[in-house]
Scaffold this motif. Structure first.
Motif, PDB file in Angstrom:
ATOM      1  N   ALA A 124       0.848  -1.204   0.000  1.00 22.79           N
ATOM      2  CA  ALA A 124       0.000   0.000   0.000  1.00 22.79           C
ATOM      3  C   ALA A 124       0.882   1.251   0.000  1.00 22.79           C
ATOM      4  CB  ALA A 124      -0.931  -0.006   1.203  1.00 22.79           C
ATOM      5  N   LEU A 125       1.915   1.254   0.815  1.00 23.33           N
ATOM      6  CA  LEU A 125       2.854   2.372   0.861  1.00 23.33           C
ATOM      7  C   LEU A 125       3.562   2.528  -0.484  1.00 23.33           C
ATOM      8  CD1 LEU A 125       4.058   4.402   2.973  1.00 23.33           C
ATOM      9  CD2 LEU A 125       5.879   2.719   3.307  1.00 23.33           C
ATOM     10  N   PHE A 126       3.982   1.413  -1.065  1.00 22.33           N
ATOM     11  CA  PHE A 126       4.663   1.392  -2.359  1.00 22.33           C
ATOM     12  C   PHE A 126       3.740   1.926  -3.459  1.00 22.33           C
ATOM     13  CE2 PHE A 126       5.959  -0.862  -6.247  1.00 22.33           C
ATOM     14  CZ  PHE A 126       7.304  -0.528  -6.303  1.00 22.33           C
ATOM     15  N   ALA A 127       2.494   1.487  -3.461  1.00 21.81           N
ATOM     16  CA  ALA A 127       1.537   1.954  -4.474  1.00 21.81           C
ATOM     17  C   ALA A 127       1.318   3.455  -4.359  1.00 21.81           C
ATOM     18  CB  ALA A 127       0.209   1.214  -4.339  1.00 21.81           C
ATOM     19  N   GLY A 128       1.172   3.941  -3.137  1.00 21.23           N
ATOM     20  CA  GLY A 128       0.992   5.376  -2.934  1.00 21.23           C
ATOM     21  C   GLY A 128       2.187   6.172  -3.411  1.00 21.23           C
ATOM     22  N   ALA A 129       3.373   5.624  -3.245  1.00 20.25           N
ATOM     23  CA  ALA A 129       4.597   6.326  -3.630  1.00 20.25           C
ATOM     24  C   ALA A 129       4.881   6.241  -5.128  1.00 20.25           C
ATOM     25  CB  ALA A 129       5.790   5.765  -2.848  1.00 20.25           C
ATOM     26  N   HIS A 130       4.467   5.166  -5.784  1.00 21.01           N
ATOM     27  CA  HIS A 130       4.895   4.933  -7.164  1.00 21.01           C
ATOM     28  C   HIS A 130       3.824   5.058  -8.242  1.00 21.01           C
ATOM     29  CE1 HIS A 130       9.104   3.854  -6.686  1.00 21.01           C
ATOM     30  NE2 HIS A 130       8.771   3.261  -5.558  1.00 21.01           N
ATOM     31  N   LEU A 131       2.576   4.788  -7.929  1.00 18.25           N
ATOM     32  CA  LEU A 131       1.554   4.850  -8.976  1.00 18.25           C
ATOM     33  C   LEU A 131       1.141   6.306  -9.187  1.00 18.25           C
ATOM     34  CD1 LEU A 131      -0.638   1.724  -8.174  1.00 18.25           C
ATOM     35  CD2 LEU A 131       1.062   1.993  -9.979  1.00 18.25           C
ATOM     36  N   ASP A 132       1.320   6.787 -10.399  1.00 21.64           N
ATOM     37  CA  ASP A 132       1.029   8.190 -10.706  1.00 21.64           C
ATOM     38  C   ASP A 132      -0.442   8.538 -10.536  1.00 21.64           C
ATOM     39  OD1 ASP A 132       3.687   8.745 -11.300  1.00 21.64           O
ATOM     40  OD2 ASP A 132       3.453   8.197 -13.414  1.00 21.64           O
ATOM     41  N   ASP A 133      -1.321   7.636 -10.915  1.00 23.31           N
ATOM     42  CA  ASP A 133      -2.760   7.858 -10.778  1.00 23.31           C
ATOM     43  C   ASP A 133      -3.161   7.547  -9.337  1.00 23.31           C
ATOM     44  OD1 ASP A 133      -5.579   7.555 -10.713  1.00 23.31           O
ATOM     45  OD2 ASP A 133      -5.626   6.948 -12.817  1.00 23.31           O
ATOM     46  N   ARG A 134      -3.582   8.559  -8.615  1.00 21.22           N
ATOM     47  CA  ARG A 134      -3.920   8.384  -7.197  1.00 21.22           C
ATOM     48  C   ARG A 134      -5.043   7.370  -6.985  1.00 21.22           C
ATOM     49  NH1 ARG A 134      -2.060  12.467  -3.450  1.00 21.22           N
ATOM     50  NH2 ARG A 134      -0.592  13.809  -4.531  1.00 21.22           N
ATOM     51  N   ARG A 135      -5.983   7.306  -7.924  1.00 19.57           N
ATOM     52  CA  ARG A 135      -7.068   6.318  -7.793  1.00 19.57           C
ATOM     53  C   ARG A 135      -6.510   4.911  -7.888  1.00 19.57           C
ATOM     54  NH1 ARG A 135     -10.393   8.685 -12.513  1.00 19.57           N
ATOM     55  NH2 ARG A 135      -8.228   8.817 -13.093  1.00 19.57           N
TER      56      ARG A 135
ATOM     57  N   VAL B  24     -13.529  -3.457   7.250  1.00 18.52           N
ATOM     58  CA  VAL B  24     -13.494  -2.046   6.874  1.00 18.52           C
ATOM     59  C   VAL B  24     -12.381  -1.317   7.629  1.00 18.52           C
ATOM     60  CG1 VAL B  24     -15.228  -1.271   8.543  1.00 18.52           C
ATOM     61  CG2 VAL B  24     -14.908  -0.014   6.428  1.00 18.52           C
ATOM     62  N   PHE B  25     -12.116  -1.708   8.861  1.00 13.53           N
ATOM     63  CA  PHE B  25     -11.053  -1.073   9.639  1.00 13.53           C
ATOM     64  C   PHE B  25      -9.674  -1.484   9.130  1.00 13.53           C
ATOM     65  CE2 PHE B  25     -14.759  -1.009  12.366  1.00 13.53           C
ATOM     66  CZ  PHE B  25     -14.767   0.309  12.794  1.00 13.53           C
ATOM     67  N   VAL B  26      -9.544  -2.732   8.739  1.00 14.96           N
ATOM     68  CA  VAL B  26      -8.278  -3.216   8.170  1.00 14.96           C
ATOM     69  C   VAL B  26      -7.988  -2.467   6.871  1.00 14.96           C
ATOM     70  CG1 VAL B  26      -7.140  -5.229   7.144  1.00 14.96           C
ATOM     71  CG2 VAL B  26      -8.394  -5.457   9.301  1.00 14.96           C
ATOM     72  N   TYR B  27      -8.991  -2.356   6.013  1.00 18.25           N
ATOM     73  CA  TYR B  27      -8.810  -1.649   4.749  1.00 18.25           C
ATOM     74  C   TYR B  27      -8.531  -0.166   4.990  1.00 18.25           C
ATOM     75  CZ  TYR B  27     -10.040  -5.683   1.880  1.00 18.25           C
ATOM     76  OH  TYR B  27     -10.036  -6.895   1.258  1.00 18.25           O
ATOM     77  N   ALA B  28      -9.184   0.412   5.996  1.00 14.78           N
ATOM     78  CA  ALA B  28      -8.927   1.819   6.325  1.00 14.78           C
ATOM     79  C   ALA B  28      -7.486   2.009   6.784  1.00 14.78           C
ATOM     80  CB  ALA B  28      -9.893   2.300   7.401  1.00 14.78           C
ATOM     81  N   GLY B  29      -6.981   1.065   7.553  1.00 13.80           N
ATOM     82  CA  GLY B  29      -5.587   1.133   7.985  1.00 13.80           C
ATOM     83  C   GLY B  29      -4.630   1.100   6.814  1.00 13.80           C
ATOM     84  N   PHE B  30      -4.930   0.261   5.824  1.00 13.67           N
ATOM     85  CA  PHE B  30      -4.084   0.204   4.636  1.00 13.67           C
ATOM     86  C   PHE B  30      -4.265   1.442   3.758  1.00 13.67           C
ATOM     87  CE2 PHE B  30      -4.247  -4.559   5.377  1.00 13.67           C
ATOM     88  CZ  PHE B  30      -3.003  -4.586   5.975  1.00 13.67           C
ATOM     89  N   ALA B  31      -5.456   2.020   3.770  1.00 12.35           N
ATOM     90  CA  ALA B  31      -5.674   3.268   3.025  1.00 12.35           C
ATOM     91  C   ALA B  31      -4.776   4.375   3.572  1.00 12.35           C
ATOM     92  CB  ALA B  31      -7.144   3.690   3.100  1.00 12.35           C
ATOM     93  N   VAL B  32      -4.580   4.382   4.873  1.00  9.92           N
ATOM     94  CA  VAL B  32      -3.676   5.365   5.467  1.00  9.92           C
ATOM     95  C   VAL B  32      -2.263   5.158   4.943  1.00  9.92           C
ATOM     96  CG1 VAL B  32      -2.643   6.163   7.642  1.00  9.92           C
ATOM     97  CG2 VAL B  32      -5.106   5.768   7.497  1.00  9.92           C
ATOM     98  N   SER B  33      -1.856   3.902   4.765  1.00  7.76           N
ATOM     99  CA  SER B  33      -0.519   3.634   4.205  1.00  7.76           C
ATOM    100  C   SER B  33      -0.399   4.167   2.780  1.00  7.76           C
ATOM    101  CB  SER B  33      -0.202   2.137   4.239  1.00  7.76           C
ATOM    102  OG  SER B  33       0.063   1.734   5.560  1.00  7.76           O
TER     103      SER B  33
END
Length: 182
Positions: A34-45, A69-78
């Motif tokens: 999740a952290l890697f995707a946020g850092a590398h994927l140009d399209d935020r969606r 939903v809480f687990v996914y929310a935690g990864f969304a923060v990443s």
């Protein structure tokens, strides 16, 4: 789809598949990807969609559970923390982002466990018990996050140096590699 985007997506899905292999509790690559995707994927969606699709597929195999939903929310923060790494990905910044993501996931997912599982009384003492019970999982999650972040960020940094077609075409951004200065 560009070769870079295809490579990033395949790397994320392959990493998510590791979740299906036997592992210590919470020693998984999900927060790191999740952290890697946020850092590398140009399209935020796509930074949200790709790792969550991978996570959802692995949950489909492993089984759904209360508090997802809480687990996914935690990864969304990443993923959101990964956005902060887009311009500069120095070693210290990546380490700090990994720690922040692990702590955020711990706080959010254990709150969800307290709220949804019925294992803890719905009072302050129950919430404290949920957090205390989660400490061994935090230790494993942080260890897994550090290992998988090193593999993902470090491995992709090396691959970008070796293969020109993997390099991002981001003119004007002052970027450093995963092993660069922070």
């Amino acid at each position: 789809m560009t070769p870079r985007l295809l490579t990033l997506c395949l790397l994320i899905f392959a990493t998510a598949a590791l979740r299906l292999l036997p592992h210590w509790p919470n020693f998984t690559p999900v927060a790191a990807l999740a952290l890697f995707a946020g850092a590398h994927l140009d399209d935020r969606r796509l930074a949200f969609v790709v790792p969550f699709a991978a996570l959802l597929l692995s949950d489909w195999v492993l089984g759904f559970y209360p508090g997802m939903v809480f687990v996914y929310a935690g990864f969304a923060v990443s993923v959101l923390i990964g956005f902060a790494l887009r311009r500069r990905r120095g070693l210290r910044r990546i380490a700090a982002a990994t720690l922040a993501g692990a702590i955020a996931f711990f706080l959010i997912s254990n709150f969800g466990a307290w709220l949804t599982t019925g294992l803890y009384p719905r009072d302050a003492a129950g919430l404290a018990a949920a957090y205390i019970a989660g400490i061994p999982f935090l230790r494993n999650a942080l260890a897994g996050d550090l290992v998988y972040v090193a593999l993902l960020f470090g491995g992709f940094w090396l691959a970008e140096r070796r293969f020109a077609w993997l390099r991002a075409k981001t003119a004007g951004l002052a970027r450093t590699g995963a092993l660069g200065q922070s």
